[in-house]
Design a protein around this motif. Structure first.
Motif, short mmCIF file in Angstrom:
data_model
loop_
_atom_site.label_atom_id
_atom_site.label_comp_id
_atom_site.label_asym_id
_atom_site.label_seq_id
_atom_site.Cartn_x
_atom_site.Cartn_y
_atom_site.Cartn_z
N LYS A 139 -18.73 -29.34 -21.84
CA LYS A 139 -17.64 -30.13 -21.27
C LYS A 139 -16.75 -30.75 -22.35
CE LYS A 139 -19.82 -34.63 -20.65
NZ LYS A 139 -20.00 -35.73 -19.72
N ALA A 163 -11.14 -28.97 -20.87
CA ALA A 163 -11.77 -28.02 -19.95
C ALA A 163 -13.26 -28.29 -19.89
CB ALA A 163 -11.52 -26.59 -20.41
N HIS A 164 -13.84 -28.04 -18.73
CA HIS A 164 -15.28 -28.17 -18.54
C HIS A 164 -15.74 -26.85 -17.92
CE1 HIS A 164 -14.23 -32.40 -18.94
NE2 HIS A 164 -13.45 -32.28 -17.88
N VAL A 165 -16.76 -26.26 -18.52
CA VAL A 165 -17.21 -24.94 -18.06
C VAL A 165 -18.72 -24.97 -17.86
CG1 VAL A 165 -17.46 -22.50 -18.72
CG2 VAL A 165 -15.35 -23.74 -19.28
N TYR A 216 -22.14 -22.37 -16.39
CA TYR A 216 -22.62 -21.13 -15.79
C TYR A 216 -24.12 -21.23 -15.56
CZ TYR A 216 -24.49 -19.56 -20.31
OH TYR A 216 -25.21 -19.46 -21.47
N ILE A 250 -11.76 -19.83 -24.02
CA ILE A 250 -10.69 -20.70 -23.50
C ILE A 250 -9.45 -20.55 -24.37
CG2 ILE A 250 -10.02 -23.12 -23.21
CD1 ILE A 250 -12.94 -23.67 -22.39
N THR A 283 -7.16 -21.20 -15.62
CA THR A 283 -8.46 -21.56 -15.02
C THR A 283 -9.14 -20.31 -14.45
OG1 THR A 283 -7.41 -23.64 -14.41
CG2 THR A 283 -9.54 -23.19 -13.41
N ILE A 295 -10.36 -17.71 -17.20
CA ILE A 295 -11.60 -18.10 -17.89
C ILE A 295 -12.80 -17.81 -16.98
CG2 ILE A 295 -12.89 -20.07 -18.82
CD1 ILE A 295 -10.02 -21.30 -19.44
N ARG A 296 -12.68 -18.21 -15.73
CA ARG A 296 -13.77 -17.96 -14.77
C ARG A 296 -14.07 -16.47 -14.67
NH1 ARG A 296 -12.03 -18.11 -8.74
NH2 ARG A 296 -10.78 -16.45 -9.69
N VAL A 329 -15.29 -23.73 -13.58
CA VAL A 329 -14.31 -24.14 -14.59
C VAL A 329 -13.45 -25.25 -13.99
CG1 VAL A 329 -12.40 -23.40 -16.09
CG2 VAL A 329 -14.21 -21.76 -15.51
N ILE A 373 -10.24 -27.79 -15.28
CA ILE A 373 -9.31 -28.11 -16.38
C ILE A 373 -8.43 -29.28 -15.95
CG2 ILE A 373 -7.48 -27.24 -17.89
CD1 ILE A 373 -8.60 -24.49 -17.65
N SER A 383 -9.43 -26.07 -10.62
CA SER A 383 -10.84 -25.67 -10.67
C SER A 383 -10.99 -24.26 -10.13
CB SER A 383 -11.71 -26.64 -9.84
OG SER A 383 -11.26 -26.65 -8.51
#
Ligand SMILES: Nc1nc2c(ncn2[C@@H]2O[C@H](COP(=O)(O)OP(=O)(O)OP(=O)(O)O)[C@@H](O)[C@H]2O)c(=O)[nH]1
Ligand SMILES: [Zn+2]
Length: 199
Positions: A79, A98-100, A102, A118, A132, A135-136, A150, A152, A174
């Motif tokens: 994050k 950005a916060h990712v 998985y 990113i 967004t 990236i996903r 994701v 942002i 998101s």
């Protein structure tokens, strides 16, 4: 390494962009020959090449270069990753975090590769929504996890310095796949983790 940013500028492109920038300075009422501006067209051309160097990167290759088999099946969250991009409408910066997350499905990925992915998408002309989703999709298609999330949050200078002139507005986007889509508890856990503070 092949996927990373070449540290040389493409001089042909720099010259072409600088040529036009000299004219732009004149059109703006400036004198491109005055001392302070003499090198500006070339500086701007280099800055623009840097700010769009994501076109030269292959985000899938970045992820593939550090995927490891691992029996870890809990959510991995990275994050507060700084994001700098340029809106494709005005070519003005938008920037924020950005916060990712998985959920691994047999493989984990080297942590630094998430910010690198990113950047590969952010260093292009973008809109925040597409950034967004890209990236996903890249993480989902390359790593094949049980889910990707994701979020942002960005400030857009085209909304702050000009136009509607709102200095404090932040845009949040998101994108989710898999368990983050289908399981409310998983999504809530992710949202709780990205808002939780370390101290
Ligand atoms: N959805 C979305 N819109 C963006 C993004 N970056 C900039 N914009 C918007 O793109 C729109 C372009 O609208 P236009 O009406 O064509 O441009 P404009 O006349 O300069 O609009 P104003 O900014 O309202 O002065 C504006 O509303 C911007 O705020 C983004 O990442 N996502
Ligand atoms: Zn804009």
């Amino acid at each position: 390494m092949g996927y990373q940013k070449i540290d040389r500028y493409d001089q042909k492109k720099i010259d072409a962009v600088a040529f036009h920038y000299k004219d732009i300075l004149t059109q703006l009422g400036e004198n491109p020959s005055r001392e302070g501006l003499e090198k500006t067209p070339e500086r701007v051309a280099k800055a623009l090449q840097y700010l769009t160097h994501g076109y030269d990167l292959k985000p899938e290759e970045i992820l593939k270069s550090a995927m490891f088999e691992e029996d870890y099946s809990q959510m991995v969250v990275v994050k507060d990753i700084e994001v700098f991009s340029m809106c494709e409408h005005h070519m003005l910066p938008f920037f924020g975090k950005a916060h990712v997350a998985y959920i691994p499905n047999g493989h984990i990925v080297g942590l630094s590769k998430i910010p690198r992915v990113i950047d590969a998408f952010a260093r292009r002309l973008q809109v925040q929504e597409r950034l967004t989703n890209e990236i996903r999709d890249c993480i989902q298609q390359t790593l094949n996890p049980k889910g990707v999330a994701v979020v942002i949050e960005c400030k857009h200078l085209c909304m702050a310095m000009r136009g509607v002139q709102k200095q404090n507005s932040v845009t949040t986007t998101s994108a989710f796949t898999g368990e983050f889509m289908t399981n409310d508890k998983t999504r809530a856990e992710f949202l709780r983790l990205i808002t939780a503070s370390l101290d």
